[in-house]
Design a protein around this motif. Structure first.
Motif, PDB file in Angstrom:
ATOM      1  N   ARG A 185     -29.501  16.176 -44.587  1.00 16.43           N
ATOM      2  CA  ARG A 185     -30.034  16.440 -45.468  1.00 16.43           C
ATOM      3  C   ARG A 185     -29.755  16.383 -47.190  1.00 16.43           C
ATOM      4  O   ARG A 185     -28.999  17.060 -47.329  1.00 16.43           O
ATOM      5  N   ASN A 186     -30.265  16.641 -48.334  1.00 16.08           N
ATOM      6  CA  ASN A 186     -29.845  16.520 -49.444  1.00 16.08           C
ATOM      7  C   ASN A 186     -27.600  16.305 -49.699  1.00 16.08           C
ATOM      8  O   ASN A 186     -27.412  16.198 -50.788  1.00 16.08           O
ATOM      9  N   ARG A 187     -27.836  14.868 -49.775  1.00 19.35           N
ATOM     10  CA  ARG A 187     -26.923  13.540 -49.432  1.00 19.35           C
ATOM     11  C   ARG A 187     -25.641  14.155 -48.547  1.00 19.35           C
ATOM     12  O   ARG A 187     -24.474  14.852 -48.731  1.00 19.35           O
ATOM     13  N   GLN A 188     -25.833  15.381 -47.533  1.00 16.10           N
ATOM     14  CA  GLN A 188     -25.404  16.533 -46.575  1.00 16.10           C
ATOM     15  C   GLN A 188     -25.030  16.206 -45.612  1.00 16.10           C
ATOM     16  O   GLN A 188     -26.062  15.493 -44.657  1.00 16.10           O
ATOM     17  N   LEU A 189     -24.419  15.743 -44.574  1.00  9.85           N
ATOM     18  CA  LEU A 189     -23.927  15.549 -42.959  1.00  9.85           C
ATOM     19  C   LEU A 189     -24.821  15.635 -42.344  1.00  9.85           C
ATOM     20  O   LEU A 189     -25.198  17.437 -42.537  1.00  9.85           O
ATOM     21  N   PRO A 190     -25.022  15.228 -41.260  1.00  9.83           N
ATOM     22  CA  PRO A 190     -26.237  16.044 -40.324  1.00  9.83           C
ATOM     23  C   PRO A 190     -25.341  17.411 -39.602  1.00  9.83           C
ATOM     24  O   PRO A 190     -24.083  17.258 -39.823  1.00  9.83           O
ATOM     25  N   SER A 191     -26.217  17.964 -38.470  1.00  6.21           N
ATOM     26  CA  SER A 191     -25.545  19.270 -37.828  1.00  6.21           C
ATOM     27  C   SER A 191     -24.693  18.705 -36.868  1.00  6.21           C
ATOM     28  O   SER A 191     -25.421  17.510 -36.819  1.00  6.21           O
ATOM     29  N   THR A 192     -23.610  19.088 -36.173  1.00  2.00           N
ATOM     30  CA  THR A 192     -22.791  18.466 -34.986  1.00  2.00           C
ATOM     31  C   THR A 192     -23.918  18.867 -34.107  1.00  2.00           C
ATOM     32  O   THR A 192     -23.003  18.203 -33.206  1.00  2.00           O
ATOM     33  N   TYR A 193     -24.897  19.414 -34.128  1.00  4.23           N
ATOM     34  CA  TYR A 193     -25.301  19.282 -32.476  1.00  4.23           C
ATOM     35  C   TYR A 193     -26.766  18.277 -33.104  1.00  4.23           C
ATOM     36  O   TYR A 193     -26.933  18.159 -33.586  1.00  4.23           O
ATOM     37  N   ARG A 194     -26.153  17.901 -31.503  1.00 10.57           N
ATOM     38  CA  ARG A 194     -27.312  16.481 -30.916  1.00 10.57           C
ATOM     39  C   ARG A 194     -27.758  16.515 -29.933  1.00 10.57           C
ATOM     40  O   ARG A 194     -29.257  16.342 -30.813  1.00 10.57           O
ATOM     41  N   HIS A 195     -27.516  17.394 -29.069  1.00 13.73           N
ATOM     42  CA  HIS A 195     -28.597  17.491 -27.771  1.00 13.73           C
ATOM     43  C   HIS A 195     -28.475  18.231 -27.025  1.00 13.73           C
ATOM     44  O   HIS A 195     -26.857  18.570 -26.922  1.00 13.73           O
TER      45      HIS A 195
END
Length: 213
Positions: A185-195
């Protein structure tokens, strides 16, 4: 006029989604008899019966607004989410043998054949345009940098997309996710939690190229 009592709905099982994120619904003693499938496209859910007068047609169900009454006279209580409505429609069509659109469970019919497409870049429901092809190619490149592999064509950012996690060589996780969540979101990388069951934060950051840029 005397209103008949609604037939009891059969027990059912939801199967795993296919590459187009279509979920099969099964009934029967062993829950192995196919009655149709459901899928989400944008916010509504759709039910597609496997047999009967309406076989192969899409029945559309939308999410209720807060406080909405249940439109189904045989279903007491508050209005159900669209996914539940779609599944319940299939089950009612199985239970009510007098219904004009009665569904007879079948022993085959799943998996469904792939929907013909003009390009594997796009989900079959996406309009094939130069703009959509370009966007799909860009997203797939970004997906690779996050160590995800698409199993089906790009469906747009807010529709479920079947993908495979590339951080597990022996038992790759597969499932439907949304590009709107995967991209951050907002040009930030996603959370490192994947699944569930994936690698911890430090290992994800060390192995995923996008976090090292």
């Amino acid at each position: 006029m005397t209103r008949h009592e609604p037939a009891a709905l059969p027990a059912f099982r939801i199967g795993d989604a296919d590459p187009e994120c279509r979920y099969p619904i099964f009934v029967g003693t062993k829950q192995d008899r196919f009655i149709g499938h459901v899928f989400r496209w944008h916010k509504p859910w759709y039910a597609v019966p496997a047999s009967g007068k309406l076989a192969g047609t899409e029945q559309r169900f939308t999410h209720p607004a807060p406080g909405d009454e249940n439109p189904d006279p045989d279903d007491a209580g508050p209005a159900r989410p669209a996914r539940e409505q779609a599944i319940r429609w299939l089950l009612k069509a199985v239970a009510d043998r007098e219904a004009d659109h009665h569904i007879t469970p079948v022993h085959d019919g799943w998996p469904l054949p792939p929907t013909p497409v003009s390009t594997t870049l796009l989900h079959p429901r996406m309009v094939d345009t130069p703009t959509n092809r370009k966007r799909a190619a860009e997203v797939i490149t970004s997906l690779a940098a996050l160590c995800w592999q698409p199993i089906g064509g790009y469906p747009g950012s807010d529709n479920p997309w079947m993908v495979r996690c590339l951080l597990h060589a022996e038992s790759a996780w597969e499932g439907p996710l949304y590009w709107s969540h995967l991209r951050g979101r907002n040009r930030q990388l996603p959370s490192t939690y994947r699944h569930k069951g994936c690698l911890p934060d430090a290992e994800v950051r060390a192995r995923v190229p996008a976090y090292q840029a």
